[in-house]
Design an enzyme around this catalytic site. Structure first.
Site, short mmCIF file in Angstrom:
data_model
loop_
_atom_site.label_atom_id
_atom_site.label_comp_id
_atom_site.label_asym_id
_atom_site.label_seq_id
_atom_site.Cartn_x
_atom_site.Cartn_y
_atom_site.Cartn_z
N LYS A 14 0.65 -1.10 0.01
CA LYS A 14 -0.04 -0.04 0.01
C LYS A 14 0.77 1.21 -0.04
O LYS A 14 0.67 2.19 -0.70
CB LYS A 14 -0.91 0.15 1.15
CG LYS A 14 -1.90 -0.99 1.46
CD LYS A 14 -2.72 -0.91 2.56
CE LYS A 14 -2.30 -0.91 3.70
NZ LYS A 14 -1.69 -2.28 4.26
N ARG A 89 -9.21 0.75 9.36
CA ARG A 89 -8.94 -0.70 9.60
C ARG A 89 -9.97 -1.31 10.71
O ARG A 89 -9.58 -2.41 11.12
CB ARG A 89 -7.65 -0.47 10.47
CG ARG A 89 -6.24 -1.07 9.81
CD ARG A 89 -5.17 -0.82 10.45
NE ARG A 89 -3.96 -1.66 10.35
CZ ARG A 89 -3.01 -0.88 9.79
NH1 ARG A 89 -3.10 0.10 9.08
NH2 ARG A 89 -1.87 -1.59 9.52
N ARG A 128 11.79 -5.89 4.68
CA ARG A 128 11.64 -4.71 5.14
C ARG A 128 12.26 -4.22 6.15
O ARG A 128 12.85 -3.10 6.33
CB ARG A 128 10.19 -4.31 4.97
CG ARG A 128 9.79 -2.64 4.99
CD ARG A 128 8.37 -2.27 4.81
NE ARG A 128 7.45 -2.65 5.94
CZ ARG A 128 6.03 -2.43 5.97
NH1 ARG A 128 5.54 -2.00 4.70
NH2 ARG A 128 5.51 -2.74 6.76
N ARG A 134 11.92 -0.44 11.23
CA ARG A 134 10.57 -0.44 12.27
C ARG A 134 10.77 -1.85 12.93
O ARG A 134 10.87 -2.87 12.55
CB ARG A 134 9.44 -0.67 11.30
CG ARG A 134 9.07 0.66 10.50
CD ARG A 134 7.89 0.45 9.61
NE ARG A 134 6.80 -0.30 10.13
CZ ARG A 134 5.52 -0.46 9.23
NH1 ARG A 134 5.38 0.22 8.29
NH2 ARG A 134 4.44 -1.20 9.78
N ARG A 146 0.20 -9.26 13.64
CA ARG A 146 -0.72 -8.23 12.85
C ARG A 146 -1.56 -8.75 11.77
O ARG A 146 -2.58 -8.41 11.26
CB ARG A 146 0.21 -7.48 11.92
CG ARG A 146 0.82 -6.30 13.14
CD ARG A 146 2.32 -5.63 12.80
NE ARG A 146 2.56 -5.16 11.33
CZ ARG A 146 3.72 -5.29 10.76
NH1 ARG A 146 4.56 -5.89 11.31
NH2 ARG A 146 3.67 -4.52 9.49
P1 ADP Z 1 1.41 -1.98 7.99
O1 ADP Z 1 0.37 -1.97 6.83
O2 ADP Z 1 2.56 -2.78 7.55
O3 ADP Z 1 0.81 -2.90 9.22
P2 ADP Z 1 1.01 0.74 8.97
O4 ADP Z 1 2.18 1.73 8.71
O5 ADP Z 1 -0.27 0.90 8.17
O6 ADP Z 1 1.84 -0.86 8.58
O7 ADP Z 1 0.72 0.15 10.40
C1 ADP Z 1 1.86 -0.10 11.53
C2 ADP Z 1 1.09 -0.36 12.98
O8 ADP Z 1 0.28 1.12 13.11
C3 ADP Z 1 -0.13 -1.03 12.85
O9 ADP Z 1 0.28 -2.62 13.29
C4 ADP Z 1 -1.08 -0.54 13.87
O10 ADP Z 1 -0.72 -0.77 15.26
C5 ADP Z 1 -0.88 1.09 13.78
N1 ADP Z 1 -1.89 1.74 12.83
C6 ADP Z 1 -1.84 2.19 11.66
N2 ADP Z 1 -2.99 2.45 11.17
C7 ADP Z 1 -3.96 2.25 12.09
C8 ADP Z 1 -5.24 2.29 12.00
N3 ADP Z 1 -6.08 2.96 11.23
N4 ADP Z 1 -5.90 1.90 13.29
C9 ADP Z 1 -5.30 1.30 14.32
N5 ADP Z 1 -4.01 1.30 14.22
C10 ADP Z 1 -3.18 1.65 13.26
#
Ligand code: ADP
Length: 192
Positions: A14, A89, A128, A134, A146
């Site tokens: 994404k 999410r 990654r 990260r 996750r």
């Molecule tokens: P990835 O898609 O690799 O999981 P993101 O950068 O989208 O990476 O998200 C990293 C973390 O940030 C998630 O595992 C969660 O803990 C938090 N997070 C991101 N977006 C949200 C959201 N919309 N609602 C709740 N937690 C979020």
């Protein structure tokens, strides 16, 4: 306005595709993951709270994330459209997003999901993790958590948009440019 959600599990690409899409279509990129990591880097209270959930591979509470999106809208009033990446999410976030957009007299135009097999996702995330810095990407246990959270809490978001006939899925494996072209085909059909 043209508002797009790029949907899919962690590691589905994404973020990478978002960078290319915002450049091509002039959308404003809203990545809740990036906003949360910025809060952590700034050592804000919100960031410190969010980090506890992120390090466990769990979702940050809806109220925190929705508040952050609301203030992002306040700072980007001139946007001609948004690309949502990693948000919504949960079903509650999807409902809140509909309400926030409704207040701005706009709505979600299209949701496009990137389909990628779980083996490929784990491989990409561990790769990654070697360079991204990260901490949630270099621990296979956190990665598996996750995915479980994605299946449990995030996949129902697809139904929210399927019911509105706004949901499309494409193959998220192959060359980056190939995937990008697949996305553009759907977007241009929906823009027309
Ligand atoms: P990835 O898609 O690799 O999981 P993101 O950068 O989208 O990476 O998200 C990293 C973390 O940030 C998630 O595992 C969660 O803990 C938090 N997070 C991101 N977006 C949200 C959201 N919309 N609602 C709740 N937690 C979020």
């Amino acid at each position: 306005m043209f508002n797009l959600i790029l949907f899919g599990p962690p590691g589905s690409g994404k973020g990478t595709q978002s960078d290319k899409l915002v450049a091509k279509y002039g959308l404003v990129h809203l990545s809740t993951g990036n906003l949360l990591r910025q809060e952590i880097a700034d050592k804000s209270e919100l960031g410190l709270e969010a980090k506890k959930f992120m390090d466990m591979g769990r979702l940050v509470p809806d109220s925190v994330v929705i508040g952050m999106v609301d203030s992002f809208f306040e700072k980007n009033k001139e946007a001609k459209g948004f690309l949502f990446d990693g948000f919504p999410r949960t079903s509650a976030q999807a409902v809140a997003l509909d309400e926030l957009l409704h207040k701005k007299n706009t709505e979600i135009a299209t949701v496009i999901a990137l389909n990628v097999s779980e083996d490929e996702l784990v491989k990409r995330l561990l790769e990654r993790g070697k360079t991204s810095g990260r901490s949630d990407d270099n621990n296979e246990g956190v990665i598996r958590k996750r995915f479980a959270v994605y299946i449990e809490e995030t996949s129902p978001v697809a139904d929210h948009y399927k019911a509105k006939e706004k949901y499309f899925a494409i193959k998220g494996e192959g060359e980056l440019d190939e995937i990008f072209d697949r996305l553009c085909v759907v977007i241009e059909q929906q823009m027309a």
